[in-house]
Enzyme design. Sequence first.
Site, mmCIF file in Angstrom:
data_model
loop_
_atom_site.group_PDB
_atom_site.id
_atom_site.type_symbol
_atom_site.label_atom_id
_atom_site.label_comp_id
_atom_site.label_asym_id
_atom_site.label_seq_id
_atom_site.Cartn_x
_atom_site.Cartn_y
_atom_site.Cartn_z
ATOM 1 C CD GLU A 17 -14.319 18.386 51.925
ATOM 2 O OE1 GLU A 17 -14.957 17.583 52.568
ATOM 3 O OE2 GLU A 17 -14.594 19.676 51.740
ATOM 4 C CE LYS A 18 -15.238 9.984 51.587
ATOM 5 N NZ LYS A 18 -16.191 8.958 50.857
ATOM 6 C CG LEU A 19 -8.013 11.443 46.990
ATOM 7 C CD1 LEU A 19 -8.420 11.947 45.646
ATOM 8 C CD2 LEU A 19 -7.559 10.137 47.139
#
Length: 466
Positions: A17-19
């Site tokens: 999700e961060k990527l």
Amino acid sequence: MSDIMASEDDASIDEIEKLGGKSGVIFLIDCRPSMFSESIFNSENVKITKFITALQCFRTVLLNKMTAQQQDLIGLVLFGTASYDPKDKLKNISCLLDLAHPNVDYVKEIDLIISDTNAASLQQNYSSSEQCSLADALWYCSSLFARSGSKFEEKRILLFTDDSDPHSADADQAHKARKRAKDLNQLKISLELLPMGTNFDYSTFYKELVEIVNGSSDTEVDATSKLEELLVRVKRLYFSNRRHAKLKWNLGMGLSLGVSLYTLYREASILPKEPLHRATNEPVRRVKQTYDQEEKEMMYNLEEPELTLLGFKPLTSAKEGLHVGPSSFAYAEETLIEGSKDLMKGLVMQCIAKQKVALCRITSRYRATTKFVYLMPCDETFDSDGNLKTSLGFHVIPVPYYNDTREQKFGEKSPEVTSEVKLLAKNLLTKLKLVFKPSDFENEKLQLFWEHLEALALGYLIPNDV
């Protein structure tokens, strides 16, 4: 059910999700009266409505996402309805399920709708209307993506309809739909058409519309009257390979190109066991030693994510027996470094011409183990119908260390096979007419596991083990 983002070095869901690696999909279903005619055959060869068929496709994708891609978002929008949301002021459009992470409540709500087999009752419940605006429906879907506040790697709209020309009597609405299609193209939202029924002419209206949105279009899309065929199409359209890494390939002397890594195959496995707290039923995390943030960064960030060229070796040096893990596929990533496609094509062509493979060192992503790999060239090929069979790029094959290789020592020799047995086996094989496809044979152990898990999650009766 296999995880599309398959790799032993893959990050967790939180890291993905961060990527920005999650995707969003909206099922846009036509809800006009013709969709409530019973003209689709299910697995029992019983006719069901096209509307219910589209909902069953939605349920299939929803269940797959609950088990394999929980970070993704999924929603369901109806158009051609008499009811609408007053907040959006768009008539004939209704949001049945908002864009959200796959959850049990969505499955139960869809099951409740599917359980109603009365076509007239369904049509009345969802206020079917002949009036519709495809332009407004596409705009509404794009607004759902924007309002979600999530960063998507991929945004898709799956359109289910049986009308090949929804605005045949209204040129202004047709023009608005094409204009809205250009907006979707700029927003990088793809549109996939799932025609239903048998009398559907793709070239009348939707061929141009899909081409505007996606930049290209199939020459022909056949409509279907069978649920199984439609489910296969949905799976093929939606469950595409997703990259698990985007890297710079350092060729030396200051020259680099961008590559994306894709995992083509992975063995499906049962979810690992996880310890739960007896009182709260929440996952229990065991912490043996605590480090501060600086120490964690030093431990995890040993190598920067990169693919580094070490040299070239003869193609014969890449032996099939030296298999230590699943391979990936490296494809040129033009968004990372401009001109990567041309440079990649030149490298592939030269490696094929000179029968060479590239030996490289790779760190696929943050916290991943550094490995040595062979890059085996793969040229672009097409089948007899002009469909793409293999893409241009490199197969990334892990290379074992010397200590990991050994000579196999077998015990007793295999018994000799008589000529009669060989002849019998040959006759048996020549009479077989089965075309082997891995997708035709399901893993019964996995299917039973997922059926039990689904029943427990939804509160249904647990199926028999046999």
